[in-house]
Design an enzyme around this catalytic site. Structure first.
Site, PDB file in Angstrom:
ATOM      1  N   PHE A 131      -7.890   3.423   1.552  1.00  0.00           N
ATOM      2  CA  PHE A 131      -8.180   2.071   1.051  1.00  0.00           C
ATOM      3  C   PHE A 131      -9.243   1.458   1.947  1.00  0.00           C
ATOM      4  O   PHE A 131      -9.059   1.366   3.165  1.00  0.00           O
ATOM      5  CB  PHE A 131      -6.931   1.178   1.043  1.00  0.00           C
ATOM      6  CG  PHE A 131      -7.235  -0.165   0.428  1.00  0.00           C
ATOM      7  CD1 PHE A 131      -7.262  -0.332  -0.951  1.00  0.00           C
ATOM      8  CD2 PHE A 131      -7.556  -1.260   1.219  1.00  0.00           C
ATOM      9  CE1 PHE A 131      -7.591  -1.557  -1.526  1.00  0.00           C
ATOM     10  CE2 PHE A 131      -7.879  -2.491   0.651  1.00  0.00           C
ATOM     11  CZ  PHE A 131      -7.897  -2.638  -0.720  1.00  0.00           C
ATOM     12  N   ASP A 218     -12.242   3.116   9.927  1.00  0.00           N
ATOM     13  CA  ASP A 218     -11.805   1.840   9.354  1.00  0.00           C
ATOM     14  C   ASP A 218     -10.515   1.445  10.064  1.00  0.00           C
ATOM     15  O   ASP A 218      -9.446   2.007   9.803  1.00  0.00           O
ATOM     16  CB  ASP A 218     -11.582   2.012   7.841  1.00  0.00           C
ATOM     17  CG  ASP A 218     -11.068   0.741   7.175  1.00  0.00           C
ATOM     18  OD1 ASP A 218     -10.528  -0.129   7.873  1.00  0.00           O
ATOM     19  OD2 ASP A 218     -11.186   0.645   5.933  1.00  0.00           O
ATOM     20  N   LYS A 247      -8.984  -8.480   9.432  1.00  0.00           N
ATOM     21  CA  LYS A 247      -7.574  -8.875   9.469  1.00  0.00           C
ATOM     22  C   LYS A 247      -7.173  -9.643  10.741  1.00  0.00           C
ATOM     23  O   LYS A 247      -7.405 -10.838  10.821  1.00  0.00           O
ATOM     24  CB  LYS A 247      -6.697  -7.645   9.263  1.00  0.00           C
ATOM     25  CG  LYS A 247      -6.713  -7.171   7.790  1.00  0.00           C
ATOM     26  CD  LYS A 247      -5.571  -6.238   7.508  1.00  0.00           C
ATOM     27  CE  LYS A 247      -5.561  -5.691   6.089  1.00  0.00           C
ATOM     28  NZ  LYS A 247      -4.907  -6.563   5.134  1.00  0.00           N
TER      29      LYS A 247
HETATM   30  N1  PLP Z   1      -9.707  -1.378   4.949  1.00  0.00           N
HETATM   31  C1  PLP Z   1      -8.400  -1.333   5.202  1.00  0.00           C
HETATM   32  C2  PLP Z   1      -7.823  -0.173   5.943  1.00  0.00           C
HETATM   33  C3  PLP Z   1      -7.564  -2.353   4.743  1.00  0.00           C
HETATM   34  O1  PLP Z   1      -6.240  -2.293   4.980  1.00  0.00           O
HETATM   35  C4  PLP Z   1      -8.130  -3.439   4.041  1.00  0.00           C
HETATM   36  C5  PLP Z   1      -7.273  -4.510   3.497  1.00  0.00           C
HETATM   37  O2  PLP Z   1      -6.113  -4.345   3.255  1.00  0.00           O
HETATM   38  C6  PLP Z   1      -9.510  -3.444   3.820  1.00  0.00           C
HETATM   39  C7  PLP Z   1     -10.264  -2.401   4.286  1.00  0.00           C
HETATM   40  C8  PLP Z   1     -10.155  -4.559   3.053  1.00  0.00           C
HETATM   41  O3  PLP Z   1     -10.148  -5.731   3.819  1.00  0.00           O
HETATM   42  P1  PLP Z   1     -10.361  -7.138   3.090  1.00  0.00           P
HETATM   43  O4  PLP Z   1      -9.220  -7.349   2.171  1.00  0.00           O
HETATM   44  O5  PLP Z   1     -10.410  -8.128   4.236  1.00  0.00           O
HETATM   45  O6  PLP Z   1     -11.671  -7.066   2.373  1.00  0.00           O
END
Ligand code: PLP
Length: 398
Positions: A131, A218, A247
């Site tokens: 994700f 990420d 986050k």
């Molecule tokens: N990458 C990871 C691993 C995430 O858990 C999330 C959100 O849950 C994102 C990217 C996307 O972040 P945002 O919702 O702040 O765009």
């Protein structure tokens, strides 16, 4: 008010409750009912709700200078970049407003890096079940058809491999000379707290070094202390070329960061990327207060110690319970996988005064704030274990 509003796009399936206040690991609804928060706004409020250090910093900065523009030097942004590079071993930071944007910056770095090497159509390797966000490029990088469906045409330039499979990387390398980077989560959070097999991140690093690819981690969900290290990759003694954060960095004040080192830190020059709000004084001041508190209160070490203890307690409380497939954790990230879909547990937990999440259909996901007390941690273990036992008991009786 706990009714849906017709004035909002119906992008979220909301639980029938209206939250109005939070303090530490507790939140209150509009009826004054108290909840113990084992989700922290999906790994955002690591310091808990309404942390005084963040609230004071935000109030002070709002009274001084909230926003000005990246046309000018911004001392809070420079300080934050210095703090983050020192904490992570990266050399440079770009600030934005969300996780998806941080990943967009990483993907733009990867493409530029490729073009500088004469690769006209650079491709980034991403993982199954990953994700990475909801923008067009990041939903393409995401390995979940439900998130992509209806948004085609997807973005070009992605190749997918199974998470944890190092040989797959070499197979791609043998066939695709246009690969420029691998984007990987150290722990797949949305997929159900799926931790990489031992040695996987080091193996990805090695493959990137051998093939001249950028390793991009990420750490949007894993970063800022949650796994018991500031970055999860540090626990595997791996240093990515590019790392994305968001986050927990602002404890609820929106901020994302794309960190880079070496050649990756040099590819984005003036005019090549930008965002109006990115790195504004308010967001950076909040993030500086987060880092001060994390360090001052040694919360990263707390996440490691308390995380290990809670895992043991979950293993004890759920030992032998039929229907519990696996308990996975890293620091204060927990995934309890059941053998059946269990989305209804979110409502049942709410009824019991607990905020939890269910992801990937059958995984109870807990991401409690790093400031929870021993007593609150135990209440989470007891409460969640009881809900799971009761839920599975009813299922098997039915
Ligand atoms: N990458 C990871 C691993 C995430 O858990 C999330 C959100 O849950 C994102 C990217 C996307 O972040 P945002 O919702 O702040 O765009």
């Amino acid at each position: 008010m706990s009714e849906a509003s017709d004035s909002l796009m119906s992008t979220y399936a909301r639980l029938p409750v209206t939250m109005v206040r939070g303090a530490g690991a507790r939140a209150w609804d509009s009826e004054g009912r108290e909840y113990l928060d084992a989700l922290a706004g999906i790994a955002v409020c690591g310091l808990g709700h309404s942390h005084p250090a963040v609230a004071d910093a935000v109030a002070d900065q709002a009274h001084t200078l909230t926003h000005i523009s990246n046309f000018y030097h911004i001392p809070q942004q420079q300080q934050l970049a210095e703090r983050l590079t020192a904490l992570t071993g990266h050399e440079r930071a770009f600030f934005c407003n969300s996780g998806a944007e941080a990943n967009e910056a990483a993907l733009k770095i990867a493409r530029r890096y490729g073009h500088e090497r004469g690769i006209d159509e650079p491709a980034v390797i991403v993982c199954e079940n990953a994700f990475h966000g909801r923008t067009l490029a990041t939903l393409t990088a995401t390995g979940n058809r439900k998130i992509q469906a209806g948004f085609e045409p997807l973005v070009q330039g992605f190749l997918r491999v199974p998470f944890g499979d190092l040989e797959a990387l070499d197979r791609v390398a043998a066939n695709r000379p246009n690969v420029v980077a691998v984007l990987v989560e150290p722990v797949q959070g949305e997929a159900g707290i799926r931790t990489a097999p031992d040695g996987y991140l080091a193996g990805v690093r090695d493959a990137c070094d051998r093939h001249g690819w950028l390793m991009m981690c990420d750490e949007i969900q894993t970063g800022v202390g949650r796994t018991g290290e500031f970055l999860a990759q540090q626990g595997s003694e791996v240093a990515a070329d590019v790392t994305t954060l968001a986050k927990a960095l602002g404890n609820g004040v929106p901020i994302g960061a794309c960190l880079a080192r070496g050649v990756a830190a040099e590819v984005l020059g003036a005019g090549s990327h930008g965002t109006t709000f990115g790195g504004n004084p308010l967001a950076c001041r909040a993030a500086l207060a987060v880092l001060d508190t994390l360090e001052g209160d040694q919360l990263t070490a707390r996440a490691a110690g308390l995380g290990a203890h809670m895992r043991t307690r979950f293993e004890q409380r759920l030992a032998g319970v039929e229907g519990v497939k696996e308990i996975r954790s890293r620091g204060l990230m927990f995934g309890i996988e059941l053998d059946t879909d269990c989305g209804e547990l979110m409502q049942r937990a709410l009824d019991a005064g607990l905020l939890i999440n269910v992801t990937a259909g059958n995984v109870v996901r807990l991401l409690p704030p790093l400031i929870i007390s021993d007593d609150e941690a135990e209440r989470i273990v007891e409460g969640v274990s009881a809900l799971i036992r009761e839920f599975l008991g009813r299922k098997s009786a039915a």
